[in-house]
Write a protein that holds these residues in place. Structure first.
Motif, PDB file in Angstrom:
ATOM      1  N   LEU A 190      53.810  36.012  49.978  1.00 55.06           N
ATOM      2  CA  LEU A 190      54.237  35.011  48.968  1.00 55.06           C
ATOM      3  C   LEU A 190      52.672  34.200  48.167  1.00 55.06           C
ATOM      4  O   LEU A 190      52.842  33.625  47.009  1.00 55.06           O
ATOM      5  N   ALA A 218      62.496  32.522  55.086  1.00 53.35           N
ATOM      6  CA  ALA A 218      62.206  32.476  53.995  1.00 53.35           C
ATOM      7  C   ALA A 218      61.770  30.828  53.483  1.00 53.35           C
ATOM      8  O   ALA A 218      60.927  30.572  52.574  1.00 53.35           O
ATOM      9  N   THR A 278      65.211  33.663  45.590  1.00 58.73           N
ATOM     10  CA  THR A 278      65.482  34.160  47.898  1.00 58.73           C
ATOM     11  C   THR A 278      66.857  35.529  46.690  1.00 58.73           C
ATOM     12  O   THR A 278      67.336  34.399  46.217  1.00 58.73           O
ATOM     13  N   VAL A 306      62.665  37.227  46.741  1.00 53.05           N
ATOM     14  CA  VAL A 306      62.067  37.771  47.425  1.00 53.05           C
ATOM     15  C   VAL A 306      63.909  38.426  48.545  1.00 53.05           C
ATOM     16  O   VAL A 306      64.990  38.272  47.728  1.00 53.05           O
ATOM     17  N   PHE A 349      54.537  38.087  55.150  1.00 57.76           N
ATOM     18  CA  PHE A 349      55.464  37.050  54.430  1.00 57.76           C
ATOM     19  C   PHE A 349      54.916  35.695  53.484  1.00 57.76           C
ATOM     20  O   PHE A 349      54.997  35.941  52.752  1.00 57.76           O
ATOM     21  N   TYR A 391      61.286  39.603  53.401  1.00 58.36           N
ATOM     22  CA  TYR A 391      60.853  38.699  53.537  1.00 58.36           C
ATOM     23  C   TYR A 391      61.498  39.100  55.020  1.00 58.36           C
ATOM     24  O   TYR A 391      60.420  38.256  55.878  1.00 58.36           O
ATOM     25  N   LYS A 392      61.359  40.252  55.043  1.00 64.21           N
ATOM     26  CA  LYS A 392      61.649  40.617  56.747  1.00 64.21           C
ATOM     27  C   LYS A 392      59.634  40.968  57.131  1.00 64.21           C
ATOM     28  O   LYS A 392      59.623  41.404  58.358  1.00 64.21           O
TER      29      LYS A 392
END
Lengths: 329, 329
Positions: A205, A224, A150, A174, A201, A196-197
């Protein structure tokens, strides 16, 4: 002859507002024997600064005292010297603070003048050694594993992903914008990147981690975290480096239930770099070699002038920065 | 000649209701060459059974198939044998299931007839090796540290605390009744014990952990988790062994926010014992030595007759058991 510095005047409440800082003008100091004067040219702005500004005594390093110059690492050139090891013209890197000039007796490391300062701050300095330690000492990657990072377009995350690719790991980043995701896959060679918005998502993923997730490098917390945690494989490893989504909130979100930690025998390790200063030279050497070999790309987001740090630091928390945030002085 | 066994007939929804089981009567088997017949005398009921009954294929060992004898470990005596290494009269321990008789070709370990079966099941069997592994391989205690263990009056927790005391660690137990807490401090030598149902649990915890918490052995999840987590010291270590408070709930509670994992550089490791079978003999030997030396006390909660397991297993999830739950057959 005088110069400017910025003091921490009060502690931020939730977000960092300009009134927590004070710009002061100081007279240029006289050097004592053994001292040298550095003109700072490039100052790094980092998410960890939010923690340094708070009064939390439990944190991993002491907070900046009110009235002190705000803490930062940077690069500068020695412009006057009464220290035999740091003659005029030496380029140095280290903790100098939010200031145009800095008097030192040591504690700064010489760096080559042949490498751009923004490359040093982006790759070899704190972001790089953080990525290096978290990847090799905490996650211990093996070829063929899947890693999710992330804050992937950030200064740490982008190094984590690029180093992991060198180890034959499948890397999913991410990040918080489609433009950042595009940069990760097209310029840095990430296998996939997800915003991630996006409402879907979790589905995205799952699609890009068909064999689950073995390694999770956590820089952000936030929305996330839970979907990534849910896809961890048995014996998965999680390095918790930062929680930038929670630094500026009053009510941090809860974490995931621990049942999966048992069922999947997960290992979760938090780390901060002041614990590992003794490894910095070793990590820095490896990172410099990769940089010179063209293995590590970076993007620097340059601000200009000391005062620009006051508003600029918030770019880190809104995610509006495009790469390593650096103030050019 | 026949005997009874209990099959898993359907998977429990949330709580374990009697209709998930079926009692069947089987004819006493003929032994083939290399087989031996064990009359099980003591059968262990363990929290892990809840996981074995669910259809979750991601878990650390495969679930019990519907229609199969429910899984359990136990102790019994060889009553007929065509196997040279297991003559009649040999006492054996291992996985036999919810059954009065069991035919084996091996896979069971001989145990001494001089040690009470309930001592073996309480101290040397799964609870003991679980405690031993979690304490020594995950938490790695050092004298002078403070350890908190949840489910402290349970078969694993009580061993964790007693072993830690032998290492010079300050031990605080968390249990679900004042009577259990009294047993921990007065009989097992814990430094303190707290009832997690007390409204002022967090205040009590702070009072008995004045130097914070270095080691956390988590057996339960539930309301105690957050206050314990908040008091972890820098570089604290957490072994996650079970989440018994969540096994029988549809909506597991969230875990704590991960910010403290970074700030305090916590290490959290989940573990389950099937990963560590190869260490069982070594751990069992150490535990047997401690048992014989009088270092490890235990309390067995005895049920009587195979059928008693059907209702009895729920004592583990309500916390009504008083010590290691064992069915005497």
């Amino acid at each position: 002859m005088s110069y400017n510095a910025i003091l921490l005047k009060k502690r931020p409440n939730v977000t960092i507002t300009p009134d927590v800082f004070e710009i002061v003008t100081k007279p240029m100091p006289e050097l004592a024997e053994g001292e040298f004067l550095v003109k700072q040219t490039h100052m790094s702005l980092d998410p960890a600064m939010r923690g340094w500004m708070s009064a939390d005594r439990d944190s991993y390093i002491p907070p900046v005292e009110l009235g002190d110059v705000m803490r930062a690492s940077g690069i500068g050139d020695v412009v006057a010297s009464r220290h035999p090891d740091f003659p005029v013209g030496t380029r140095v890197m280290g903790m100098m603070g939010w200031t145009e000039y800095f008097v030192a007796k040591g504690g700064l490391s010489p760096v080559p003048t042949t490498v751009p300062q923004e490359a040093l701050l982006s790759v070899v300095a704190l972001p790089g050694v953080t990525a290096y330690h978290g990847l090799y000492e905490v996650l211990k990657p093996e070829a063929g594993q899947t890693l999710v990072v992330t804050g992937a377009a950030g200064s740490v995350g982008s190094m984590v992903g690029q180093l992991a690719k060198l180890e034959g790991v499948r890397v999913v980043g991410v990040a918080g914008s489609d433009e950042k995701c595009q940069w990760l896959t097209e310029m840095l060679g990430f296998d996939a990147a997800i915003n991630y918005k996006d409402a879907d998502f979790a589905e995205q993923l799952a699609a890009v981690t068909p064999n689950g997730i073995d390694l999770f490098f956590e820089n952000t917390g936030g929305v996330a975290q839970q979907p990534i945690y849910q896809r961890m494989n048995a014996h998965g490893r999680i390095a918790v480096c930062g929680m930038i989504a929670d630094y500026n909130t009053e009510t941090p979100q809860p974490g995931p239930n621990w049942m999966n930690i048992v069922r999947k025998r997960l290992m979760i390790q938090g780390f901060t770099m002041p614990d590992h200063y003794h490894r910095f030279a070793e990590y820095g050497q490896k990172l410099a070699e990769h940089l010179m070999a063209g293995h590590l790309k970076y993007r620097a987001h340059m601000l200009h002038g000391l005062d620009s740090a006051i508003e600029g630091i918030n770019l880190l928390f809104t995610g509006e920065n495009q790469g390593k945030l650096i103030v050019e002085l």
